[in-house]
Each structure stands twice: as structure tokens, then as C-alpha cells.
Design a protein around this motif. Sequence first.
Motif, PDB file in Angstrom:
ATOM      1  N   LEU A   1      -8.805   5.957  66.235  1.00 34.34           N
ATOM      2  CA  LEU A   1      -9.150   7.222  65.584  1.00 34.34           C
ATOM      3  C   LEU A   1     -10.668   7.374  65.511  1.00 34.34           C
ATOM      4  N   GLY A   2     -11.356   6.294  65.133  1.00 32.08           N
ATOM      5  CA  GLY A   2     -12.811   6.345  65.064  1.00 32.08           C
ATOM      6  C   GLY A   2     -13.450   6.568  66.417  1.00 32.08           C
ATOM      7  N   LYS A   3     -12.905   5.924  67.441  1.00 27.58           N
ATOM      8  CA  LYS A   3     -13.502   6.006  68.784  1.00 27.58           C
ATOM      9  C   LYS A   3     -13.148   7.308  69.493  1.00 27.58           C
ATOM     10  N   ASN A   4     -11.864   7.692  69.447  1.00 26.96           N
ATOM     11  CA  ASN A   4     -11.393   8.793  70.290  1.00 26.96           C
ATOM     12  C   ASN A   4     -11.376  10.155  69.606  1.00 26.96           C
ATOM     13  N   VAL A   5     -11.208  10.184  68.281  1.00 20.37           N
ATOM     14  CA  VAL A   5     -11.116  11.461  67.568  1.00 20.37           C
ATOM     15  C   VAL A   5     -12.446  11.821  66.904  1.00 20.37           C
TER      16      VAL A   5
ATOM     17  N   PHE B   1      -5.125  14.774  54.754  1.00 21.59           N
ATOM     18  CA  PHE B   1      -5.711  16.101  54.563  1.00 21.59           C
ATOM     19  C   PHE B   1      -7.230  16.182  54.685  1.00 21.59           C
ATOM     20  N   VAL B   2      -7.935  15.055  54.689  1.00 20.21           N
ATOM     21  CA  VAL B   2      -9.400  15.093  54.806  1.00 20.21           C
ATOM     22  C   VAL B   2      -9.769  14.411  56.123  1.00 20.21           C
ATOM     23  N   HIS B   3     -10.084  15.200  57.120  1.00 22.01           N
ATOM     24  CA  HIS B   3     -10.243  14.673  58.477  1.00 22.01           C
ATOM     25  C   HIS B   3     -11.711  14.385  58.782  1.00 22.01           C
ATOM     26  N   SER B   4     -12.166  13.236  58.295  1.00 23.55           N
ATOM     27  CA  SER B   4     -13.512  12.756  58.598  1.00 23.55           C
ATOM     28  C   SER B   4     -13.494  11.238  58.542  1.00 23.55           C
TER      29      SER B   4
ATOM     30  N   LEU C   1      -4.187  11.855  64.718  1.00 22.58           N
ATOM     31  CA  LEU C   1      -4.851  12.386  63.536  1.00 22.58           C
ATOM     32  C   LEU C   1      -3.994  12.411  62.280  1.00 22.58           C
ATOM     33  N   GLN C   2      -2.727  12.865  62.362  1.00 18.12           N
ATOM     34  CA  GLN C   2      -1.977  13.107  61.131  1.00 18.12           C
ATOM     35  C   GLN C   2      -0.576  12.504  61.125  1.00 18.12           C
TER      36      GLN C   2
END
Length: 422
Positions: free
Chosen positions: A41-45, A101-104, A171-172
Motif C-alpha cells: 500500500l505504501g509503495k504502490n498506492v 476511511f482516511v486514505h493517507s 486500498l479498502q
Amino acid sequence: MNPQKHALGIKPNLYQFLWLVFMTILVGMTVGLERTVVPLLGKNVYHITSITIIFAFVIAFGITKAVLNLVAGHLSDKLGRRPILIVGWLLGIPMILLLLFVHSWTAVIVANVFLGANQAFAWTMTVTQQLDLAGPKQRGLAMGINEATGYIGVAISTTLTGIIATHYGLLQAPFVYGALVLFFGLGTSLLIIRETRGHVIKEANVSSLKSMEVKTEKPAKVGVGRILWTTTIANPTLSACSQAGLVNKLADTLVWAMLPLFLAGLHVSIVNIGLIGGTYTVVWGFAQFGTGILSDIIGRKPPIVTGMALLGLGILAFGLVHSLMGWIITAAVMGLGMALLYPNLNSAVADVAPPEMRGGVLGVYRLWRDGGYAIGGLLLAFTIHLMGMLHSLYLIGVIVLVSMLIVLLRMKETHSRRSLNV
């Protein structure tokens, strides 16, 4: 009072013991939902390029879990096991909400603070409660069952989230699954799990009679500082176990945080990354059903030393192979090493700790053990920047083998024939 109410042993407490097994699977599934997904998630999103920032999630998790292990153990000796377990599941709610819900990436790091708190309180209590119920005769078996079922839960989530992410994205969707796990964990702890401190009092009284001591309350007055000093430095066996616990979490940080990135850099698919990580945790999980019983027969030290040797050699071999089957086999060797050493370190610490101080001593041990996540994240971030992922992998393998030598030289066997007859 009914004398059988707090009888020691798995059989007379089977109903509660099995519900704690289910609880442990859920705790493992909660932490396992991140093992495949979050580094990718950190690398690709979120397109994080700094290894240190990517590893910040596991550092945050490790620091929180390590410190709160100590708090959880001490509080459980004062307030009881069940309230701490419930608080652990409540602390998982902000974690899931942030991930959903918080996408960061900042939200991911904060979520891992809550995940560390959830694991410190919830898993520590499942371990402690199962040891309370089992009594000294079946402590190795209880520890093996706890760690086996917990890491089966980790394996289920590690594999399943890889499949979910492949079909529905990183992501979710994996965290919707995590919310369901959290719901079942909180519900079970509220409605079904019962307090086990009565069993601790029973064991302390039995131990007191066996050793001809009258004042069983005296050890309970020992402060946290004294327990911390004794477990960390003064007692050679507890000290050896504590450093070994820390080092095995260095190795687990490698598998959790670095290997998904290492394999992705070699163009391994998300499904196969999940399969390799799942193999490690499946072998680790299922093998512990046998390794806990084994230590009740041959003692704690032989499986701990053997396990550390297999773990260290497995890590070194992982870097030497270049095929999916090779990575799966070496991951299985690493998992078997973990299965031999992991539950038996806990059992050895529990053997040495007086019953009425067990929560506190285990809390200190788990402070150092899970501090390995934070130290491992920082160490890997530094060494990857300095010499790359492959050489960082080799370094961790060597550290594990050095730790094995320390255990070999400093640790005394804790499970004697006399303790079997308590």
C-alpha cells in the motif's frame, strides 16, 4: 466455595479454553490483515519512496505494543485479565476506522499505533488466561496451542488479504474483512470470556503448600522496576529469553515489512507474495501444536536453540534461492524455526515467574520481544539504505545465529521433572 470451580488443567476448563483458542485466532487474523497489504500500500498506492517512511508503520506498531505489553501484564495482575482483553478489542476500532476511511500514509501509521495497543492488550491476555487455566503441568501445551492458533489466524489473513487485494484493490476491501474480524473479537470477549484470576490464586496456594511458604502475598508486592531489572538483566535465563525474543521479532519484521518489497522488486505477484508469507505463518502456526507438547517432554531449551538455528539458516537460504518453490521451502524452514522457539520462550519465562507475578514478568518479556519490531524497522531502514535489501537479509540471519549462541551459553533449563509434578 466449590473446590472444582478453579481447578487447574485444560480438561476441567475446556469450554473457556476453547473460546480463548477462538479468541486467539481472531487476534492473529487482526494483525495478519496487514502483512501482505500494508507495505505494498505504501509503495504502490501512496507512492512512498523512502524505506524509513514505509517502515514507520511497523516501528509505530512495535513501540506501542512493546510498551503496552508491560502495562497490560501489570494491570492484569491488579485488575484482572478480562477487562484488559475487552479494552484491547475496543482499541482496535479506531485502527479499522482509519484504514477504511482516511486514505493517507499518516493514517496508516496512526492506525498501527492502535493495532499495537490492540495486540498488546488482547493477545497478552489470551496468552495469560490460557496459562492461568492450564496450570504448570500443561503450560507448554497451552502455550503451543495459543501461539499455533494465533499464527494460524495470521496465516489466514496474510493469504486471504493477498487474494482480496488482487481482486478488489489494496486500498479498502482488505479492511472491510478486518472490521468483521474485530466485530467477532469484541463480541466474544464481552459475552463469553470469563475472568481467570481465581485460577492464579489456586495455583499460588498450591505452589505455596509445595514449598512450605505461608505468605503467598509477598511476591505480589514486588514493584515494576524490580521485575523489569530481574527479567532484563539480573536473571540469566530471563535475560537470555528476553534478548532471544527481541531478535526473533527482528526476523519477523524482516518477513512482514521487507520481504514483500524485496519480492515485489523481483516482480513476484501479490498472490505469490501472500503465498510465501502465508507458508511461513502456516508452518509456524500448525507446528506449534507439537512443539509446545515437545517442550513439556524434553524441556524448553533444546527446541529454543534448534528453532533459532533453523530460523537463522532459513533467512540466509532465502536470499540464495531464486524461484517461487525455493522461497516457499525456505519460508517453511523459517516458520518451523519460529514454531520451535516462539512458544517455548514464553513457556520458559512462565516457568520462572511466580504465579501471582506472571502477568508482570510476561509483560516485561513481551516488552523486549515486541520492541524487536521497532528496533527491526529502524535497523532495516538503516541497513537497506547502506547496503541494500539482500545484504540486510543476510545481516538479520547472522544476528539470529549469534542470539542462539547467547541462549546456549546463558539460559538454564526451566522445565524440570519436579516442575512437572507440581
